[in-house]
Scaffold this active site. Structure first.
Site, mmCIF file in Angstrom:
data_model
loop_
_atom_site.group_PDB
_atom_site.id
_atom_site.type_symbol
_atom_site.label_atom_id
_atom_site.label_comp_id
_atom_site.label_asym_id
_atom_site.label_seq_id
_atom_site.Cartn_x
_atom_site.Cartn_y
_atom_site.Cartn_z
ATOM 1 N N SER A 98 0.787 -1.241 0.000
ATOM 2 C CA SER A 98 0.000 0.000 0.000
ATOM 3 C C SER A 98 0.811 1.279 0.000
ATOM 4 O O SER A 98 0.226 2.364 -0.129
ATOM 5 C CB SER A 98 -0.955 0.013 1.190
ATOM 6 O OG SER A 98 -2.139 -0.655 0.863
ATOM 7 N N TYR A 192 -11.349 1.850 5.271
ATOM 8 C CA TYR A 192 -10.245 1.541 4.364
ATOM 9 C C TYR A 192 -10.694 0.573 3.271
ATOM 10 O O TYR A 192 -11.267 -0.469 3.560
ATOM 11 C CB TYR A 192 -9.086 0.937 5.161
ATOM 12 C CG TYR A 192 -7.795 0.869 4.398
ATOM 13 C CD1 TYR A 192 -6.880 1.906 4.460
ATOM 14 C CD2 TYR A 192 -7.494 -0.228 3.603
ATOM 15 C CE1 TYR A 192 -5.691 1.850 3.756
ATOM 16 C CE2 TYR A 192 -6.312 -0.293 2.898
ATOM 17 C CZ TYR A 192 -5.409 0.751 2.974
ATOM 18 O OH TYR A 192 -4.238 0.693 2.277
ATOM 19 N N SER A 193 -10.411 0.923 2.024
ATOM 20 C CA SER A 193 -10.808 0.078 0.907
ATOM 21 C C SER A 193 -9.817 0.212 -0.238
ATOM 22 O O SER A 193 -9.604 1.301 -0.767
ATOM 23 C CB SER A 193 -12.204 0.452 0.417
ATOM 24 O OG SER A 193 -12.543 -0.280 -0.742
ATOM 25 N N ASN A 194 -9.233 -0.898 -0.635
ATOM 26 C CA ASN A 194 -8.332 -0.894 -1.783
ATOM 27 C C ASN A 194 -9.048 -0.520 -3.067
ATOM 28 O O ASN A 194 -8.431 -0.034 -4.018
ATOM 29 C CB ASN A 194 -7.676 -2.266 -1.920
ATOM 30 C CG ASN A 194 -6.682 -2.537 -0.822
ATOM 31 O OD1 ASN A 194 -5.591 -1.982 -0.822
ATOM 32 N ND2 ASN A 194 -7.051 -3.367 0.128
#
Length: 382
Positions: A98, A192-194
């Protein structure tokens, strides 16, 4: 604009807040120490000892680079490959997971500076009909969109290894996410999210007229001479890369060769700790984006997340409220920390090559935190 928004709302006032890219991502608190070196020169003994301690705790390799102005120090412990004989080097590439997000955010802000997009533009203005709810570019960058995280189902070494050759498209990742319940309404709270950064990759491609890989190469990697940094779209990784391992029940599974399409523009980049420091220095000293957008990046929510950045309290003076900014990567078999002073003068980047299936289970978390803090503290002025 103030660099802090509701800092008092942070529940752990003396913590480094960090996040990553696994399916269980949430900011976690890491306590800094109050110990500082006796002079402004880089003090390397504690940093090297911390890297050695990480290998003693079970990591196959641990590498770091510290920079303070024009001074720098690189260190390593462990081996390139488990069971091998070649010593790890800080020059060896790793999957940075990330930390990729900060690079993607930098490109988005370059496009903002060029007038091609605004932070409060809605995704629907750029990718019509893709999302069923109104989401802005800013909400993608700071994870307040509410869009579900596509990256689920990787909770064991067996599950991770079984997916190593899977090749997926961005459309498939986005569709998978949108088939799930939204975590919140857009703009309500941090989640939180990719998927946010897969969407940003799509937006960059639309505005820049090239793939996200090429945009990063042209806008970041080549201008900064980040020669150890690539954006793979398959399982390829440099021959001199450190091997990555998922450890579970004391069993090490080599996941070095892993199709990077599962990460896409949320976490695909391969780099070295030196290149990471080069990137964050250039990001914060005005080389990549102007100061007004640096300030915009460094405005953080109460969760400790800005525009592609995490914040921490500087280990040199943790009671002062002085901040460092950077990112954390939780990959399959690789984990990474990178933090910098707000002006880009001081950096530390750390990577290690053995990780539990989920960050919450990682036995290297505390030794890595101590190494990160030692790196920051090694640059403290007298």
């Amino acid at each position: 604009m103030s660099k802090l928004r509701n800092l008092a709302a942070l529940t752990v006032a003396t913590s480094l807040l960090v996040s990553g890219c696994s399916s269980t991502d949430e900011p976690s608190a890491v306590e800094p120490t109050a110990t500082a070196p006796s002079s402004g020169s880089i003090k390397t003994d504690d940093v090297q000892a911390a890297l050695d301690a990480m290998v003693d705790a079970g990591s196959v390799a641990a590498v770091a680079q510290v920079r303070d102005g024009e001074n720098s120090w690189s260190g390593a412990a462990g081996l390139v490959e488990r069971g091998g004989t070649e010593a790890a080097s800080a020059d060896d590439p790793v999957r940075i997971a990330s930390v990729t997000k900060s690079m993607v955010a930098a490109v988005v802000l370059q496009l903002v500076d060029e007038g091609k997009v605004q932070l409060d533009h809605q995704v629907d203005e750029l990718l019509p009909g893709l999302l069923p709810k109104p989401v802005t570019i800013r909400q993608l960058l700071d994870h307040t969109s509410g869009i579900p995280n596509y990256l689920v189902g990787f909770d064991s070494a067996e599950q991770i290894a079984s997916r190593s050759t899977d090749s997926v498209t961005d459309d498939e990742l986005i569709s998978q996410a949108l088939a799930m319940p939204w975590t919140t309404e857009p703009g309500q709270e941090f989640s939180y999210s990719n998927t946010n950064y897969v969407l940003l990759g799509r937006i960059i491609a639309e505005l820049d007229g090239k793939t996200i890989a090429q945009s990063l190469q042209d806008r970041v990697f080549d201008p900064l001479q980040m020669t150890d940094t690539t954006y793979p779209t398959d399982a390829a990784i440099a021959d001199d890369a450190l091997h990555g391992y998922v450890v579970e029940n004391e069993t090490y599974t080599d996941v070095t060769d892993f199709d990077a399409s599962i990460w896409s523009s949320s976490a695909a980049v391969v780099s070295s700790v030196a290149d990471l420091n080069t990137f964050f220095r250039a990001l914060f000293d005005g080389t990549l984006i102007p100061q007004n957008l640096i300030d915009e990046m460094q405005v953080v929510t109460p969760t400790g997340y800005g525009l592609g950045l995490l914040l921490g309290l500087d280990a040199c003076n943790p009671g002062s409220g002085e901040l460092v900014f950077g990112q954390r990567g939780n990959g399959f078999g690789y984990r990474t920390f990178a933090l910098s002073s707000p002006d880009g003068e001081r950096q530390v980047s750390l990577a290690w090559t053995t990780a539990a299936p989920t960050p919450a289970m990682d036995p290297l978390e505390q030794p890595a935190t101590e190494a990160l803090i030692a790196g920051l503290a090694s640059t403290c002025p007298a």
